[in-house]
Design a protein around this motif. Structure first.
Motif, PDB file in Angstrom:
ATOM      1  N   LEU A 131      39.448  11.916  89.773  1.00 30.42           N
ATOM      2  CA  LEU A 131      39.903  11.900  88.378  1.00 30.42           C
ATOM      3  C   LEU A 131      39.581  13.214  87.695  1.00 30.42           C
ATOM      4  CD1 LEU A 131      38.828   8.293  87.316  1.00 30.42           C
ATOM      5  CD2 LEU A 131      41.148   9.119  87.756  1.00 30.42           C
ATOM      6  N   LEU A 132      38.425  13.766  87.989  1.00 27.53           N
ATOM      7  CA  LEU A 132      38.021  15.040  87.410  1.00 27.53           C
ATOM      8  C   LEU A 132      38.955  16.170  87.860  1.00 27.53           C
ATOM      9  CD1 LEU A 132      35.929  16.346  85.588  1.00 27.53           C
ATOM     10  CD2 LEU A 132      34.430  16.558  87.540  1.00 27.53           C
ATOM     11  N   LYS A 148      41.476   4.717  80.597  1.00 28.23           N
ATOM     12  CA  LYS A 148      42.596   4.085  79.901  1.00 28.23           C
ATOM     13  C   LYS A 148      42.454   4.204  78.387  1.00 28.23           C
ATOM     14  CE  LYS A 148      43.817   0.838  83.504  1.00 28.23           C
ATOM     15  NZ  LYS A 148      43.772  -0.545  83.984  1.00 28.23           N
ATOM     16  N   GLN A 149      41.218   4.358  77.922  1.00 32.74           N
ATOM     17  CA  GLN A 149      40.969   4.517  76.491  1.00 32.74           C
ATOM     18  C   GLN A 149      41.000   5.993  76.080  1.00 32.74           C
ATOM     19  OE1 GLN A 149      37.474   2.315  75.116  1.00 32.74           O
ATOM     20  NE2 GLN A 149      37.613   1.065  76.963  1.00 32.74           N
ATOM     21  N   GLN A 150      41.491   6.856  76.954  1.00 31.31           N
ATOM     22  CA  GLN A 150      41.679   8.284  76.729  1.00 31.31           C
ATOM     23  C   GLN A 150      40.373   9.089  76.677  1.00 31.31           C
ATOM     24  OE1 GLN A 150      44.142   8.533  73.232  1.00 31.31           O
ATOM     25  NE2 GLN A 150      45.992   8.091  74.405  1.00 31.31           N
ATOM     26  N   TYR A 151      39.321   8.564  77.275  1.00 34.03           N
ATOM     27  CA  TYR A 151      38.099   9.353  77.394  1.00 34.03           C
ATOM     28  C   TYR A 151      38.342  10.423  78.450  1.00 34.03           C
ATOM     29  CZ  TYR A 151      35.009   6.321  74.669  1.00 34.03           C
ATOM     30  OH  TYR A 151      34.396   5.629  73.655  1.00 34.03           O
ATOM     31  N   VAL A 152      37.651  11.544  78.323  1.00 33.74           N
ATOM     32  CA  VAL A 152      37.697  12.597  79.332  1.00 33.74           C
ATOM     33  C   VAL A 152      36.281  12.846  79.838  1.00 33.74           C
ATOM     34  CG1 VAL A 152      39.783  13.741  78.477  1.00 33.74           C
ATOM     35  CG2 VAL A 152      37.571  14.425  77.597  1.00 33.74           C
ATOM     36  N   ILE A 153      36.183  13.261  81.074  1.00 27.80           N
ATOM     37  CA  ILE A 153      34.880  13.560  81.661  1.00 27.80           C
ATOM     38  C   ILE A 153      34.481  14.950  81.196  1.00 27.80           C
ATOM     39  CG2 ILE A 153      33.589  13.874  83.800  1.00 27.80           C
ATOM     40  CD1 ILE A 153      35.679  11.971  85.130  1.00 27.80           C
ATOM     41  N   THR A 154      33.343  15.039  80.511  1.00 30.60           N
ATOM     42  CA  THR A 154      32.890  16.326  79.996  1.00 30.60           C
ATOM     43  C   THR A 154      31.718  16.886  80.779  1.00 30.60           C
ATOM     44  OG1 THR A 154      31.471  15.229  78.374  1.00 30.60           O
ATOM     45  CG2 THR A 154      33.686  15.853  77.657  1.00 30.60           C
TER      46      THR A 154
END
Length: 70
Positions: free
Chosen positions: A62-63, A19-25
């Motif tokens: 999500l990924l 929700k805080q716009q983090y992305v899985i790297t």
């Protein structure tokens, strides 16, 4: 803590980052669980230990969504 409570807590943490716009790297697998590597567009980075199988399924979904997004 029950298995469901642990899953719900881990899912909540993952969703909070999303929700805080983090992305899985990245994902690092270990004996105690998977470490999610997350990055915010602003440059902040975070790691999160995911131990339950259901929470691992959740972040895998999500990924997949993240990789299919334009």
């Amino acid at each position: 803590m029950s298995a469901y409570e642990q899953y719900a807590e881990e899912k909540s943490k993952i969703d909070s980052y999303m929700k805080q716009q983090y992305v899985i790297t990245g994902v690092r697998e270990g004996l105690s669980g998977d470490w999610l590597e997350l990055k915010h567009p602003g440059g902040d980075e975070a790691t999160l230990l995911v131990e339950t199988a259901d929470a691992r399924k959740h972040f895998a979904n999500l990924l997949l969504k993240q990789s299919l997004a334009p």
